[in-house]
Design a protein around this motif. Structure first.
Motif, PDB file in Angstrom:
ATOM      1  N   UNK A  99      -2.316   8.052  -0.417  1.00 57.89           N
ATOM      2  CA  UNK A  99      -1.616   7.375   0.455  1.00 57.89           C
ATOM      3  C   UNK A  99      -1.314   5.839  -0.053  1.00 57.89           C
ATOM      4  N   UNK A 100      -2.012   5.340  -0.606  1.00 60.31           N
ATOM      5  CA  UNK A 100      -1.781   3.808  -0.824  1.00 60.31           C
ATOM      6  C   UNK A 100      -0.640   3.862  -2.010  1.00 60.31           C
ATOM      7  N   UNK A 101      -0.981   4.693  -3.034  1.00 60.62           N
ATOM      8  CA  UNK A 101       0.266   4.698  -4.033  1.00 60.62           C
ATOM      9  C   UNK A 101       1.662   4.973  -3.311  1.00 60.62           C
ATOM     10  N   UNK A 102       1.711   6.220  -2.835  1.00 61.25           N
ATOM     11  CA  UNK A 102       2.801   6.521  -2.064  1.00 61.25           C
ATOM     12  C   UNK A 102       3.679   5.369  -1.051  1.00 61.25           C
ATOM     13  N   UNK A 103       2.588   4.886  -0.242  1.00 61.75           N
ATOM     14  CA  UNK A 103       3.281   3.934   0.414  1.00 61.75           C
ATOM     15  C   UNK A 103       3.401   2.723  -0.311  1.00 61.75           C
ATOM     16  N   UNK A 104       2.912   2.548  -1.483  1.00 62.79           N
ATOM     17  CA  UNK A 104       3.149   1.081  -2.264  1.00 62.79           C
ATOM     18  C   UNK A 104       4.908   1.440  -2.776  1.00 62.79           C
ATOM     19  N   UNK A 105       5.115   2.898  -3.249  1.00 59.77           N
ATOM     20  CA  UNK A 105       6.472   3.188  -3.750  1.00 59.77           C
ATOM     21  C   UNK A 105       7.215   3.170  -2.829  1.00 59.77           C
ATOM     22  N   UNK A 106       7.185   3.796  -1.578  1.00 63.65           N
ATOM     23  CA  UNK A 106       8.097   3.733  -0.571  1.00 63.65           C
ATOM     24  C   UNK A 106       8.634   2.248  -0.269  1.00 63.65           C
ATOM     25  N   UNK A 107       7.547   1.379  -0.128  1.00 66.24           N
ATOM     26  CA  UNK A 107       7.625  -0.185   0.239  1.00 66.24           C
ATOM     27  C   UNK A 107       8.606  -0.579  -0.842  1.00 66.24           C
TER      28      UNK A 107
ATOM     29  N   UNK B 255      14.979 -12.856  -2.983  1.00 62.95           N
ATOM     30  CA  UNK B 255      14.133 -11.595  -3.646  1.00 62.95           C
ATOM     31  C   UNK B 255      12.671 -11.823  -3.439  1.00 62.95           C
ATOM     32  N   UNK B 256      12.162 -12.875  -3.685  1.00 64.82           N
ATOM     33  CA  UNK B 256      10.955 -12.948  -3.516  1.00 64.82           C
ATOM     34  C   UNK B 256      10.238 -12.901  -1.923  1.00 64.82           C
ATOM     35  N   UNK B 257      11.181 -13.386  -1.291  1.00 60.67           N
ATOM     36  CA  UNK B 257      10.995 -13.107   0.234  1.00 60.67           C
ATOM     37  C   UNK B 257      10.938 -11.843   0.481  1.00 60.67           C
ATOM     38  N   UNK B 258      11.488 -10.886   0.065  1.00 63.59           N
ATOM     39  CA  UNK B 258      11.652  -9.333   0.286  1.00 63.59           C
ATOM     40  C   UNK B 258      10.526  -8.785  -0.540  1.00 63.59           C
ATOM     41  N   UNK B 259      10.218  -9.306  -1.762  1.00 62.04           N
ATOM     42  CA  UNK B 259       9.006  -8.633  -2.259  1.00 62.04           C
ATOM     43  C   UNK B 259       7.651  -8.984  -1.737  1.00 62.04           C
ATOM     44  N   UNK B 260       7.460 -10.054  -1.091  1.00 64.74           N
ATOM     45  CA  UNK B 260       6.290 -10.500  -0.465  1.00 64.74           C
ATOM     46  C   UNK B 260       6.315  -9.735   0.933  1.00 64.74           C
ATOM     47  N   UNK B 261       7.295  -9.601   1.502  1.00 63.31           N
ATOM     48  CA  UNK B 261       7.355  -8.771   2.814  1.00 63.31           C
ATOM     49  C   UNK B 261       6.866  -7.267   2.514  1.00 63.31           C
ATOM     50  N   UNK B 262       7.783  -6.615   1.524  1.00 64.42           N
ATOM     51  CA  UNK B 262       7.269  -5.140   1.208  1.00 64.42           C
ATOM     52  C   UNK B 262       5.991  -5.089   0.811  1.00 64.42           C
TER      53      UNK B 262
ATOM     54  N   UNK C  45       0.685  -2.901   0.780  1.00 60.87           N
ATOM     55  CA  UNK C  45      -0.515  -3.091   0.135  1.00 60.87           C
ATOM     56  C   UNK C  45      -0.554  -3.321  -1.419  1.00 60.87           C
ATOM     57  N   UNK C  46       0.382  -3.955  -1.885  1.00 54.80           N
ATOM     58  CA  UNK C  46       0.134  -4.171  -3.466  1.00 54.80           C
ATOM     59  C   UNK C  46      -0.921  -4.719  -3.903  1.00 54.80           C
ATOM     60  N   UNK C  47      -1.527  -5.685  -2.962  1.00 49.78           N
ATOM     61  CA  UNK C  47      -2.485  -6.424  -3.520  1.00 49.78           C
ATOM     62  C   UNK C  47      -3.920  -5.590  -3.475  1.00 49.78           C
ATOM     63  N   UNK C  48      -3.906  -4.572  -2.670  1.00 49.18           N
ATOM     64  CA  UNK C  48      -5.020  -3.715  -2.695  1.00 49.18           C
ATOM     65  C   UNK C  48      -5.017  -2.813  -4.153  1.00 49.18           C
ATOM     66  N   UNK C  49      -3.762  -2.240  -4.419  1.00 48.46           N
ATOM     67  CA  UNK C  49      -3.571  -1.872  -5.724  1.00 48.46           C
ATOM     68  C   UNK C  49      -3.802  -2.296  -6.902  1.00 48.46           C
ATOM     69  N   UNK C  50      -3.684  -3.829  -6.812  1.00 42.91           N
ATOM     70  CA  UNK C  50      -4.000  -4.753  -7.744  1.00 42.91           C
ATOM     71  C   UNK C  50      -5.647  -4.889  -8.085  1.00 42.91           C
ATOM     72  N   UNK C  51      -6.306  -5.010  -6.805  1.00 49.80           N
ATOM     73  CA  UNK C  51      -7.632  -5.029  -7.022  1.00 49.80           C
ATOM     74  C   UNK C  51      -8.240  -3.609  -7.160  1.00 49.80           C
ATOM     75  N   UNK C  52      -7.665  -2.690  -6.908  1.00 46.23           N
ATOM     76  CA  UNK C  52      -8.387  -1.362  -7.424  1.00 46.23           C
ATOM     77  C   UNK C  52      -8.067  -0.922  -8.526  1.00 46.23           C
TER      78      UNK C  52
END
Length: 708
Positions: A83-91, A143-150, A155-162
Motif C-alpha cells: 500500500x505504501x509503495x503503490x500510494x507513493x507511485x500514484x502520488x 515543481x518543488x511545491x508540487x513535489x512537496x505536496x504529492x 508518504x515519501x518520507x516513510x519510504x526513505x526511512x524504511x
C-alpha cells in the motif's frame, strides 16, 4: 585448597582491602577460565574497554541494559509495504500529471501571474540572461511545491526511512567508537581522581588498557571504593593496595578473580545476568518486545518463585545463570550466596564455591551446623522446630509451631547450661524420647549447679511426656530421620568437625549444600527447611545489609510452611532474597499458595504448566482493561462505469475490495494471562514471568524465550 576442591573460609572477613599480613598477589592475570561452546567471551583488553564504555541507559525492571535502545511505549502504526509503495507511485504520477497540465497550458496561465508581477520590464526582452534565470528558477519553485505536496500525500518520507540510507546504516562497533572525555570515561576512574587518588586511578586505567583488568576486577575495586566513601576503610589503605597490586587489589578472601566456567551472559557493571529475550508477541507490551530479559539483586531482593515440570528448564535456564551471577558478585564483594540442591543437580563445579557441604558423603570436608551458629536456646529451638515439624503445622498463614518450639527449648536450655553446647542428634533423640538415664543425669547436673529456673523447665517437660497430644514423640520421630548411619559423621556439636553456619553471611561467601536424595527424601526436605529457617533468622541480624544475601533452593518441595512465607516476606527489608523452584504448586498446601505468590515479587511460569497451576498464576497476575474493536466490513457495489473504475483503482492500491467499515470500540476487563494460555500457549523453552524490584517498580507478565 582441600581435596574435594573446597576452601576453608573460617576467620575470613568481608573487608575488600587486603590485610598487610597477607602475602602479595602476583601481578600477572591468572589463566582465562574456560567457557562452554557458544558462551559469550569475557571482556579483555580493548574488548574490556568497549564493554566498559557501552551505554547502559535506565530501563524498566528486567530489561537487559547493556547496549539497550529504548522503544516507544505504543507500537507505531505500520502501513503495509504494498500500500505504501503503490500510494507513493500514484502520488508521483499525479504530480507529474499536474506539472504536465501546467506546462502545456491546459490549466491556463494563472500560475505565471506571480512571475510576471516580479520580473522588471527591462527583463522582458527575449532570451535575456536575467529573464532566463528568473523564469527557470520560478519553474523549479513550482515543481518543488508540487513535489512537496504529492510527497506528503504519498508518504515519501516513510519510504526513505524504511528503505533508504537510514535503514542501511548498521549499529557502529563499540570498539571503533571514539572514547569519551576523560572526566566521563569510566575506564579512567573519574571518581578516584575527584577524590584525589590520581595515582591509583592512573594505575587502574593502565591495567584496563593493557588487558590486565576484567569485569570482576572492576566490580570488586568499585565495591572497595564504596567502602572508602562510606568510611569503613581509609583512602590511604585503599590507594596503597591499588598501587601495589593494580587490578588484582582488594581480592576476595579465596584469592580467586573469576569463575572456572561461565555459561550465561553477565554484566557486572549493572549486576545483571541475561536469561533470554522477550518474545515479539502481541501479548507482550511493545516496549519490551525483542529486548533482553535480565535479573539482578534489585529484583532478586523481592524473591523469586519458578514453577515448571521436570525438564522445563528450571535448573538450566533459571537457577544456573543466577548461581553464576551471584558467585561472580560474591567474588566482587557484593553478595553472599547459599545454593541448596540435590547432589549432581548441575549447580556448578565445586571450584566455583568456597564451601561445599555434602551431607551424607563421608568425604565431605564441611559439616552443617544444626543450630545455625546461635548460642540462644530459644532461637535454636524456634529454628529447629520449623525444620522438624514446620510442614505439620496448620497450613493457614496465621498458624505457627509454638508448642514444638517450647518442647525443644525446655530441653536445649538445660542441656546447654550443663554441657556448654547443644545436644548432638543422638542425644537430642534420647531427650525427646524421654530416656530416663539422660534426663536423670541432666537433672542431677542442674541440681548441682543450682539452676532452679532450668530445673522447672525440665520438670515441665517430664510432666508433659505422659499427657496425650504431646509433640515430643513427633519431634523424636523426625530427629530419628537424621539419626541414621549415613549421617553419623554430621551435625557434630563437640567441635571436632568443621561446621558451616549461616551466620557467615556477613561475608561474601559462596556456599553449596548437597542434599542426599536417594533413600533420604524426607531427611532432605527437612534439611532444606532447616537451611531456609536459619537463613530467614540470621539475615535480618546482619550489620552490613549492603552485602546482598541470597538463598537458592533448587527444589522447594515440602519447604513452604506458614513461618517460611512470613520469613520470605521479611527478606526484602534485610537486603536479601530467596529463589525457590517447584515442579507444581500442588507441592504447596492450598492455603499457602496465594500467600507464597504474594510474598515473592518475581514469578516464573515455565512451559508445561498444568491448568490448575495456571489458574493460581492468573489470579495473582490479575486483570487489565483492554481496548477491543469489533469491525464490520460491508462490500460496496458500484453501479456506474466510473464507480467501477474507481473501485478497480482502489483494489490495485490496497489489494482489497472496496468496503464500508463500521468500527465499535469497547473497554473490557480481561486476564493478563489465562490459565488455558499458560497451560497450552507457552512454547517449549519459553516462560511467562512478572518482575518487581525492591523500589516497587514492576513489569507485567512477559513471554520470554529462555533459549536466546
Amino acid at each position: 585448597m582441600d581435596s574435594d576442591g573446597t576452601r576453608d573460609t573460617r576467620g575470613t572477613h568481608a573487608n575488600p582491602v587486603p590485610r598487610p599480613a597477607m602475602p602479595p598477589d602476583p601481578p600477572a592475570v591468572p589463566p582465562r577460565p574456560t567457557r562452554a561452546p557458544g558462551a559469550p567471551a569475557q571482556p579483555d583488553g580493548s574488548a574490556f574497554l568497549a564493554w566498559l564504555r557501552t551505554a547502559r541507559p535506565e530501563a524498566a525492571p528486567g530489561v537487559w541494559r547493556f547496549g539497550h535502545q529504548p522503544r516507544p511505549e505504543e507500537e507505531p502504526e505500520q502501513i503495509p509495504a504494498r500500500q505504501l509503495l503503490t500510494g507513493a507511485l500514484i502520488a508521483f504520477l499525479v504530480g507529474w500529471l499536474i506539472w504536465s497540465l501546467l506546462w502545456n497550458g491546459y490549466l491556463g496561465g494563472w500560475w505565471l501571474l506571480p512571475l510576471y508581477a516580479m520580473i522588471p520590464d527591462s527583463w522582458a526582452q527575449p532570451h535575456s540572461f536575467g529573464a532566463v534565470v528568473a523564469v527557470y528558477a520560478y519553474y523549479v519553485i513550482i515543481a518543488l511545491i508540487i513535489m512537496i505536496g504529492v510527497g506528503r500525500l504519498g508518504r515519501w518520507s516513510e519510504i526513505w526511512r524504511r528503505y533508504g540510507p537510514p535503514a542501511w546504516r548498521r549499529t557502529p562497533d563499540p570498539a571503533s567508537q571514539r572514547p569519551p572525555a576523560p572526566e566521563q570515561d569510566p575506564a579512567e576512574w573519574p571518581a578516584l581522581r575527584a577524590a584525589g587518588a590520581v595515582d591509583a586511578a592512573d594505575r587502574l586505567a593502565a591495567d584496563a588498557r593493557t588487558g590486565l583488568m576484567r569485569d570482576v576486577d572492576h566490580a570488586r575495586i568499585a565495591r572497595a571504593w564504596q567502602g572508602v566513601r562510606s568510611g569503613r576503610h581509609s583512602l590511604a589503605t585503599f590507594t596503597g593496595a591499588v598501587l601495589k597490586d593494580g587490578a588484582a587489589a582488594c581480592l576476595h578472601p579465596s584469592g580467586e578473580r573469576d569463575l572456572p566456567t561461565r555459561l550465561a551472559r553477565h554484566d557486572l557493571l549493572t549486576g545483571q545476568v541475561r536469561l533470554g529475550t522477550t518474545a515479539d508477541d502481541a501479548r507482550n507490551p511493545y516496549a519490551y518486545r525483542g529486548t533482553g530479559l535480565a535479573l539482578g539483586p534489585d529484583l532478586l531482593g523481592t524473591s523469586l518463585l519458578a514453577v515448571g515440570p521436570a525438564g522445563s528448564g528450571k535448573t538450566g535456564t533459571v537457577v544456573r545463570p543466577l548461581v553464576e551471577s551471584l558467585c561472580l558478585q560474591a567474588l566482587a564483594g557484593r553478595a553472599a550466596v547459599v545454593v541448596v540442591g540435590a547432589a549432581g543437580a548441575g549447580l556448578g563445579p565445586a571450584e566455583a564455591y568456597d564451601v561445599v557441604v555434602r551431607i551424607g558423603n563421608p568425604e565431605s570436608v564441611y559439616d552443617l551446623d544444626l543450630y545455625g551458629g546461635t548460642t540462644d536456646p530459644d532461637e535454636a529451638a524456634a529454628v529447629l522446630a520449623e525444620a522438624l515439624v514446620g510442614d505439620l503445622a496448620d497450613p493457614h498463614p496465621g498458624s505457627d509451631s509454638r508448642r514444638s518450639t517450647t518442647v525443644l527449648a525446655q530441653l536445649l536450655g538445660p542441656f546447654r547450661a550443663v554441657h556448654d553446647r547443644f545436644p548432638s542428634v543422638p542425644e537430642l533423640r534420647q531427650l525427646l524420647d524421654g530416656a530416663p538415664g539422660p534426663l536423670a543425669a541432666l537433672r542431677t547436673a542442674l541440681q548441682d549447679a543450682g539452676q532452679e529456673s532450668l530445673l522447672r523447665e525440665l520438670d515441665a517437660r517430664e510432666r508433659q511426656m505422659g499427657h496425650p497430644g504431646d509433640v515430643g514423640g513427633v519431634l523424636a520421630d523426625r530427629v530419628a530421620l537424621l539419626d541414621r548411619p549415613a549421617f553419623a559423621g554430621f551435625f557434630d556439636t563437640s567441635g571436632q568437625s568443621r561446621p558451616f553456619s549461616l551466620k557467615a553471611l556477613d561475608h561474601p561467601v559462596r556456599v553449596r549444600i548437597d542434599l542426599p536424595e536417594r533413600g533420604h527424601a524426607d531427611a532432605s526436605r527437612m534439611l532444606a527447611r532447616l537451611v531456609l529457617a536459619q537463613f530467614t533468622a540470621s539475615v535480618p541480624a546482619r550489620e552490613d545489609r549492603s552485602l546482598f544475601a541470597c538463598l537458592i533452593l533448587d527444589d522447594a518441595t515440602g519447604v513452604v510452611t506458614p513461618e517460611a512465607v512470613r520469613g520470605i516476606q521479611r527478606l526484602r527489608s534485610a537486603g536479601a532474597g530467596a529463589v525457590l523452584t517447584l515442579r507444581t504448586l500442588d507441592d504447596v498446601p492450598r492455603p499457602l499458595r496465594g500467600p507464597l505468590l504474594g510474598a515473592t515479587g518475581c514469578r516464573v511460569a515455565l512451559s508445561g504448566l498444568t491448568p490448575w497451576d495456571g489458574q493460581d498464576f492468573a489470579e495473582v497476575w490479575g486483570k487489565e482493561w483492554t481496548e477491543t474493536r469489533d469491525v464490520t466490513d460491508r462490500q460496496i457495489i458500484a453501479e456506474t462505469p466510473a464507480g467501477k473504475a474507481v473501485h478497480m483503482l482502489r483494489r490495485v492500491i490496497t489489494g482489497k475490495a472496496p468496503t464500508a467499515r463500521a468500527v465499535t470500540v469497547r473497554q473490557v476487563e480481561r486476564e493478563r494471562w489465562s490459565a488455558s494460555e499458560l497451560a497450552h500457549g507457552v512454547p517449549p523453552g519459553h516462560a511467562v514471568l512478572s518482575l518487581t524490584n525492591v523500589k516497587g517498580e514492576h513489569a507485567p507478565p512477559l513471554l520470554v524465550d529462555l533459549r536466546d
